[in-house]
Design an enzyme around this catalytic site. Structure first.
Site, PDB file in Angstrom:
ATOM      1  N   ASN A   8       0.864  -1.185   0.000  1.00 20.92           N
ATOM      2  CA  ASN A   8       0.000   0.000   0.000  1.00 20.92           C
ATOM      3  C   ASN A   8       0.899   1.233   0.000  1.00 20.92           C
ATOM      4  OD1 ASN A   8      -1.839   2.032   0.446  1.00 20.92           O
ATOM      5  ND2 ASN A   8      -2.235   1.505   2.592  1.00 20.92           N
ATOM      6  N   GLU A  25      -6.608   4.907   8.014  1.00 20.67           N
ATOM      7  CA  GLU A  25      -6.400   6.318   7.646  1.00 20.67           C
ATOM      8  C   GLU A  25      -7.672   6.910   7.048  1.00 20.67           C
ATOM      9  OE1 GLU A  25      -2.819   5.818   5.358  1.00 20.67           O
ATOM     10  OE2 GLU A  25      -1.714   5.384   7.210  1.00 20.67           O
TER      11      GLU A  25
HETATM   12  C1  PEP Z   1      -0.547   0.391   5.930  1.00 25.55           C
HETATM   13  O1  PEP Z   1      -0.516   1.465   5.376  1.00 25.55           O
HETATM   14  O2  PEP Z   1      -1.514  -0.347   5.736  1.00 25.55           O
HETATM   15  C2  PEP Z   1       0.565   0.010   6.791  1.00 25.55           C
HETATM   16  C3  PEP Z   1       0.504  -1.139   7.413  1.00 25.55           C
HETATM   17  O3  PEP Z   1       1.619   0.889   6.887  1.00 25.55           O
HETATM   18  P1  PEP Z   1       3.084   0.592   7.514  1.00 25.55           P
HETATM   19  O4  PEP Z   1       3.539  -0.725   6.969  1.00 25.55           O
HETATM   20  O5  PEP Z   1       3.927   1.736   7.037  1.00 25.55           O
HETATM   21  O6  PEP Z   1       2.913   0.561   8.994  1.00 25.55           O
END
Ligand code: PEP
Length: 249
Positions: free
Chosen positions: A10, A96
């Site tokens: 992602n 988010e």
């Molecule tokens: C995400 O955006 O779903 C995520 C898990 O971010 P990170 O790996 O940066 O914690």
């Protein structure tokens, strides 16, 4: 039952055309056997990624979709458009987006919209630090899942992918311990078994929250962790591939 691990990147709102072109050139033909991999880039870079995936095993997913089908919804991107761009999956209910106001009902509508458009939703659930400290983790993730599954047909459950993403672990560098993650993953599978025991067995539950090349193997070794949703570490081709390698071995 053995479930093929899935590693989904992602990118969130990061990257540029040149970065997307370099990334896909490095990753597309280097996905190890034994793992499924897909990337969810920002909408404007979907075509760049797709252009580099020809014949490879790298899949494409959206980070979000509109609650509605095509129509007068300025700024929206429909599930049908994602399919048209070559997407097979879409992230729904990322924390988010929930933090910016998306509620359980909208998440549920987006999941069924995704299925209607022919996409597999990756439904994200997870608790905040305050909720964990208050002992509310299971209540929170159960409510988030029930609001999508209650009253839905089996068609939604079939092919659904869950992602357990504790909010306190996303982008913070504080990952859940393998034991903490496994405990929630097992509970999620049990919850889904209450809807359909067979589908619960084949259900893939991804873990997300500060997964990096050096902690992926211990998380992915847990019996109910079937892959990862990778934010920051997916932006770097080498670390994304190292996580795929950890999942494959
Ligand atoms: C995400 O955006 O779903 C995520 C898990 O971010 P990170 O790996 O940066 O914690």
């Amino acid at each position: 039952m053995s479930r093929t691990p899935l590693i989904a990147g992602n990118w969130k709102m990061n990257g540029r055309r040149a970065m997307a072109a370099d990334w896909v050139a490095a990753v597309a033909n280097a996905i190890p056997i034994g793992v499924e991999a897909l990337v969810c880039p920002p909408f404007p870079y979907m075509d760049v990624i797709r252009g580099g995936t020809g014949g490879s095993r790298l899949g494409l997913g959206g980070q979000n979709l509109a609650e509605e089908a095509d129509g007068a919804y300025t700024g929206g991107v429909s599930g049908e458009m994602l399919v048209d761009l070559g997407c097979t999956h879409v992230i729904v209910g990322h924390s988010e987006r929930r933090l910016s106001g998306e509620d359980d009902q909208q998440v549920a509508r987006k999941c069924s919209r995704a299925r209607d458009a022919g996409l597999m939703p990756i439904l994200c659930v997870g608790e905040t630090l305050a909720q964990r400290e208050a002992g509310e983790t299971f209540n929170v993730v159960s409510r988030q899942i029930r609001s999508v599954l209650d009253g839905e047909s089996e068609a939604l459950l079939d092919g659904l992918i869950l992602a357990y993403e504790p909010v306190w672990a996303i982008g913070t560098g504080h990952t859940a311990s393998p034991e903490q993650a496994q405990e929630v993953h097992a509970a999620l599978r049990e919850l889904v078994a209450g809807y359909d025991a067979g589908l619960a067995e084949s259900l893939r539950v991804l873990y997300g929250g500060s997964v990096k090349a050096d902690n992926a193997a211990s998380l992915l070794a847990q019996p109910d962790i079937d892959g990862g949703l990778i934010g920051g570490a997916s932006l770097d081709a080498d670390s994304f591939l190292a996580i795929c390698q950890a999942a494959a071995s």
